[in-house]
Design an enzyme around this catalytic site. Sequence first.
Site, PDB file in Angstrom:
ATOM      1  N   SER A 242      -6.290   0.218  -2.511  1.00  0.00           N
ATOM      2  CA  SER A 242      -7.026  -0.217  -1.331  1.00  0.00           C
ATOM      3  C   SER A 242      -7.920  -1.376  -1.751  1.00  0.00           C
ATOM      4  CB  SER A 242      -7.892   0.927  -0.810  1.00  0.00           C
ATOM      5  OG  SER A 242      -8.896   1.200  -1.768  1.00  0.00           O
ATOM      6  N   LYS A 243      -8.603  -1.955  -0.793  1.00  0.00           N
ATOM      7  CA  LYS A 243      -9.511  -3.067  -1.097  1.00  0.00           C
ATOM      8  C   LYS A 243     -10.510  -2.697  -2.184  1.00  0.00           C
ATOM      9  CE  LYS A 243      -8.977  -6.625   1.876  1.00  0.00           C
ATOM     10  NZ  LYS A 243      -8.671  -6.393   3.273  1.00  0.00           N
ATOM     11  N   ARG A 244     -11.045  -1.484  -2.046  1.00  0.00           N
ATOM     12  CA  ARG A 244     -12.046  -1.005  -2.998  1.00  0.00           C
ATOM     13  C   ARG A 244     -11.477  -0.949  -4.418  1.00  0.00           C
ATOM     14  NH1 ARG A 244     -12.726   4.271  -4.575  1.00  0.00           N
ATOM     15  NH2 ARG A 244     -11.160   4.883  -3.052  1.00  0.00           N
TER      16      ARG A 244
END
Length: 472
Positions: A242-244
Site C-alpha cells: 500500500s502507499k504506507r
Amino acid sequence: MSRPVVTRFAPSPTGYLHIGGARTALFNWLFAKHTGGKMLLRIEDTDRERSTDAATAAILDGMKWLGLDWDGEPVSQFERGDRHREIGEELVKRGKAYYCYASQDELTEMREKARAEGRPPRYDGRWRDRDPSEAPEGVKPVVRIKAPQDGFTIVQDKVQGEVRFPNKDLDDFIILRSDGNPTYMHAVVVDDHDMGVTHIIRGDDHLTNAARQTIIYEAMGWDVPVMGHIPLIHGADGAKLSKRHGALGVEAYREMGYLPAALRNYLVRLGWSHGDDEIMTLDQMIEWFEIEDVNKGAARFDFAKLEALNGVYMRQSDDVELLAQLEATLPYLEGGDEMLARLDPTRRGQLLAAMTGLKDRAKTLVELKDGASFLFAERPLALDEKAAQILADGGRDALAGVVTKLDAVEDWRAETTEAAVRAYAEEAGLKLGKAAQPLRAALTGRSVSPGVFDVLAVLGREESLARLKDQL
Ligand code: GLU
C-alpha cells in the site's frame, strides 16, 4: 542459432511509474543487458479514458532517473489499432475466431445461469459454430477466439515453472470489440509478436493472461515468447503493498532523497539475489542476473533497509559526484529551489569542502541538504530549539571565552582553531565538548553538524567570527 534476446517493458500510462513497475523494468533491462539483447518500451495506452500524456512523461522520466534506457522509440499500443483489427479478422478467416452476436441480455442471462449452477461465469460458445447467414441484422458483432475446449493450456514459466490451465476454465474470450477496438489481451500478443519480443518478464498478476495469450499465439501459429512472471512486491509486514508500505511512484523516492543507484540496488534484490551480496555495481548486476534465479515467493519492501542501503551509497559516493547528484535533486526537494538559487561558486566550494563530514551524517539527500543548510544560512542565524538551549545553559559564557581565543588566530585552519579552543577549555577547566557544543550551536544554529573545526574552516575566519559574535 537462437534469436537475439528482445525484452520489453509495457506500462499502462494511467499513473506514475510505481515501484513494482520500476522493478519489472529493471529486470527486463538487466536481462537484456545480460544477454546482449535489447529492451523495447511499449506504452499500453488503449484505455483512452485513463491514459494521459502526463503519465507517459512521468514513466519515461522515472526510467531515465533510474538509468534504465530502452532501444528505439517507445511504441504506442493505441496507434497500432489497425494492425490489431487486421489480425483479428485474419483469425476469423482462418477459422480460429468467429463473430459473436450475443446481446447484452443474453450475456447477462448466461452469467446468471452460471452463478445459479455454481459455475464460474463463462461464455457458452453459442456463436462458435453457427453459420454467418444466421447473423441478426443491424447488430455489430464482437470477435471471439475459438479457444480449445479440452485439455490444458500450458505456460512454461521461467519463474513459476510449468503452469497448467484447464481449457474448460478459459472460454472463448473477446479479441475485438463490436466497435472494432482490440481487447487488451489481443493487442499485447500482436504487439509482442510484431516487436519481435522473445522474452516477457512481468508481474505474476498477468499469469492467467499468459494462458489466454498463448491461445492467440497458437491460433496464429506464432512462437510463444519465453515467459517469466515475477512475484509481486508486498509490504514489510507481508500484506499487499500500500502507499504506507512504499507503493509510490519512483518520483516520490527522488523527493525523499534516495540515490537512483541505491534504489536500483535495493529493487534488484526484491525477489532476486546473488548469494549474500547486498551491494553490487551495475556491471555485477548485469553479469549475475538470470530470470531463473527470481524467487517464486512475494518480495517484501522494507523502507528501513532501503534507507540503510542509501546511507551506504552516500558514504561511498565520490564527493564531487555526490554534490552533482544533490544539485540535480534539489529542484525536487522541499526548499531545494532556494538552496539552488544560492549555490554560487563560493558556496559550492564550501559544500565540497564539507562534503566528507556531511555525507557521514546523512542517509538521504534530504538529510544531506539539511546538514548543509548552515552554509546557506543568513546572519544572524535562526537557532533550532536544541541549539538555543545549549547557549542558554551556560553555553554563551563558554562561547565568549572561545571567541577571545579565536579572535587571535590568524592562520585559520581546522588545526589552528582546534588548538585555540582546546587552550580555552584547559584554562577554563572545561571538557572540550563544553566549549565545542556552544560553538557548533552558534555556527550552524543546530546541535548536530560535521566536525566543528571543519565547519570553522569551511565558513572561513570572517564569517565564523561574525556568526559567533552574533550570539554574544
Ligand atoms: N500494461 C500492463 C501493466 O502495466 C503490462 C502488460 C504486460 O506486460 O504484458 O500491468
